[in-house]
Every structure is written in structure tokens, then in C-alpha cells.
Enzyme design. Structure first.
Site, PDB file in Angstrom:
ATOM      1  N   LEU A 139       0.870  -1.171   0.000  1.00  0.00           N
ATOM      2  CA  LEU A 139       0.000   0.000   0.000  1.00  0.00           C
ATOM      3  C   LEU A 139       0.909   1.224   0.000  1.00  0.00           C
ATOM      4  O   LEU A 139       1.964   1.215   0.639  1.00  0.00           O
ATOM      5  CB  LEU A 139      -0.898   0.029   1.248  1.00  0.00           C
ATOM      6  N   ASP A 140       0.490   2.274  -0.693  1.00  0.00           N
ATOM      7  CA  ASP A 140       1.270   3.506  -0.685  1.00  0.00           C
ATOM      8  C   ASP A 140       1.373   4.056   0.739  1.00  0.00           C
ATOM      9  O   ASP A 140       0.521   3.769   1.591  1.00  0.00           O
ATOM     10  CB  ASP A 140       0.623   4.554  -1.585  1.00  0.00           C
ATOM     11  N   LYS A 141       2.365   4.874   0.981  1.00  0.00           N
ATOM     12  CA  LYS A 141       2.582   5.440   2.311  1.00  0.00           C
ATOM     13  C   LYS A 141       1.315   6.069   2.887  1.00  0.00           C
ATOM     14  O   LYS A 141       0.953   5.828   4.041  1.00  0.00           O
ATOM     15  CB  LYS A 141       3.696   6.499   2.247  1.00  0.00           C
TER      16      LYS A 141
END
Length: 310
Positions: A139-141
Site C-alpha cells: 500500500l502507498d505510504k
């Protein structure tokens, strides 16, 4: 113990970069890991000589991949609290907070989900190399939500196979700009590295991979729409890129949407709220859901109040 894999390139892969194609054929190995193996001479044709990451496939080649025993782990365990939804001897399912990076990278070696998992679990699958142990999907930050990690290589391969055949259920909630007209839709547009800004992805035909996102309208607001987005494929920044492509970028995402956000949020309002998969060892189906973080819910409540006042 070194594992060896031999793959035959089909005719339809002609013209594709070897690193991109192998990343699809070996989903348990990240593209960056494949590039490292190419650089180290661990991926070869059935003839002498090294291959580079930008080698263009011709079709019919036999490619040999050596996956050496992972070296000593570069990521270090850190006592970071985890929101654990499920855990057994093979896998761990966590609810990742917005703002947490999934795995270490040069310049940001600490404070990541991997650091926290290593402290809690003690050991993870070594398939993805020294900086991404146990990481099957990311998952993106600034994307919150559910993520599963593998504690051993057998679990890692089983989960990666489900991602490859699109059988893993991954549903997100996204607040997007604009009022989406159709109640549901499908975006099919290939995604690759942006031709100018290498920190971004883009819908492009050059050096791209197929990408499909399904979406459904959950709630309309003046100027905004709450969507449920389901991933059929899982490309980097896929939902963010696809929503921007159809003219409805995710709220709070300056990389693909407006630079100025009308709400005080720390990042994009995108939440991985549902994850379902077959247990990679036992074979039973598991499904997990979790609500969006408080900042996401606060923005929705603000929009509902504004809608009620009109």
C-alpha cells in the site's frame, strides 16, 4: 538454499522488457529484485552472456533465473505498535495506518511496516530480498488499510499466486473530486512509469502493464463522490492513476490531483477496507474489513453536514 527457475518466453511477449515480463511471471519476486538479479548475472539465457533490465524479448527464449538464499536482512526490528487483525504461523494481517511506509528503502530505513513486523514476528518470508521480507503486496505510504504479509516462503508463494490470477479480493474506499455520473464503471488502461517524472506513474502504452479497476458509487456530495474501487490488477498507484485518468482524482493526492486540498488531510483519502483470500497453507477462505481512519470519516461527516444544509 538457491532456487532455480526456468521459463520459456511465449511469442506474444515479443518486444517487452525482460524485467517487466519476469515480474509478471514470478509474482513472488518484485521487479526491483529482478533488476538486482539481472545486475548480478543470476538471470541468463540458455547461452553465454549477461542480460540487462532493458533487454527486449524476442519470443522463444529460455530464461534461467537463480534465486539465491537471501542475504542478511538489512531491515532491523523496531518496537512499533501494530493493529493486528489476524495472525497464525503462516501469515499476519494488519491494518496499516496512513503515513506508514511499507518497507525500507535507501534514505528511509526505519519506521516502516517491515521493521514493525520483524520485531513482532521474529522472521518473515525471504523471497522478496533483504528490504522487503514477507511483503506480498503493498500500500502507498498515505493509503491506509489492510495488508497481509507472509511468514514463510510457502505462504508467500501461495498468496502471490492469488494476486497473479486476480483471485485475491481487494476493495478500497476512495473520496474523489467531482460527481461521478455513472453508478458503476470499469477503467481498463495500461499503467507504466511517467515518461518525464520518474516518481509518478501514468496511463501510457510505452513500457506499461495492463491495469483494470472496477468502481461503484457509494455516496454523492456536492463536488465529490465516495467510491468503492475493486482492483482486478495491482499496479503501482493504480487507483490513484485511474481515477485521475477519468477526471476524478482522489482527494488529498497532490501527485495526481489538485496541489491544494480543500480539507486538512495528511494524504490521499484512499483506504484498503476489504481483503479476502484463500489461506495459502490451510486452503480456507478468509476475509477482513476495517473502517477508514478518523480523518477520512471526519471529512465524510463534514460533507454530509454540508449536503444536509443545502
Amino acid at each position: 538454499m538457491t532456487r532455480e527457475v526456468e521459463v520459456v518466453v511465449p511469442p506474444e511477449a515479443r518486444g517487452r522488457r525482460i524485467d517487466a515480463w519476469l515480474a509478471g511471471e514470478l509474482p513472488e519476486v518484485s521487479r526491483s529484485r529482478i533488476q538486482q538479479l539481472l545486475e548480478a548475472g543470476e538471470i541468463t539465457l540458455a547461452r553465454p552472456g549477461r542480460l540487462k533490465a532493458n533487454y527486449r524479448l524476442k519470443g522463444g527464449e529460455i530464461i534461467r533465473v537463480r534465486l539465491p538464499e537471501p542475504t542478511l536482512l538489512a531491515a532491523r526490528p523496531e518496537a512499533i505498535p501494530l493493529d493486528i487483525l489476524y495472525e497464525d504461523e503462516d501469515i499476519i494481517v494488519v491494518n496499516k495506518p496512513q503515513g506508514m511506509v511499507v518497507h525500507p528503502a535507501p534514505g528511509s530505513e526505519g519506521g516502516t511496516l517491515v521493521n514493525a513486523l520483524l520485531y513482532h514476528c521474529g522472521d518473515l518470508s525471504g523471497i522478496n530480498g533483504v528490504l522487503r521480507p514477507g511483503i506480498v503486496h503493498r500500500l502507498d505510504k498515505d493509503t491506509s488499510g489492510i495488508l497481509v504479509a507472509a511468514k514463510n516462503d510457502a505462504a508467500h508463494r501461495g498468496l502471490a499466486a492469488q494476486i497473479k490470477d486476480h483471485s485475491m479480493k481487494r476493495i478500497y474506499l476512495a473520496l474523489v473530486h467531482g460527481e461521478v455520473a455513472e453508478p458503476r464503471g470499469r477503467v481498463e488502461a495500461p499503467i507504466g512509469r511517467h515518461p518525464v517524472d520518474r516518481q509518478r506513474m501514468a496511463v501510457t502504452l510505452k513500457n506499461s502493464r495492463p491495469a483494470v479497476t472496477h468502481y461503484r458509487v457509494v455516496e454523492h456530495f456536492p463536488g465529490y463522490t465516495l467510491l468503492e474501487a475493486r482492483l482486478e490488477t495491482g499496479r503501482t498507484h493504480q487507483i490513484r492513476v485511474h481515477m485521475a485518468f477519468i477526471g476524478h482524482p482522489v482527494v488529498g493526492d497532490p501527485k495526481y490531483g489538485p496541489r491544494r486540498c480543500p480539507f486538512a488531510v495528511p494524504g490521499q483519502l484512499l483506504h484498503a477496507g476489504c481483503l479476502g483470500f484463500v489461506h495459502p497453507v490451510r486452503g480456507d477462505y478468509l476475509e477482513f474489513t476495517t473502517p477508514p481512519p478518523s480523518i477520512f470519516l471526519q471529512v465524510l461527516e463534514q460533507l454530509r453536514r454540508a449536503k444536509g444544509e443545502k
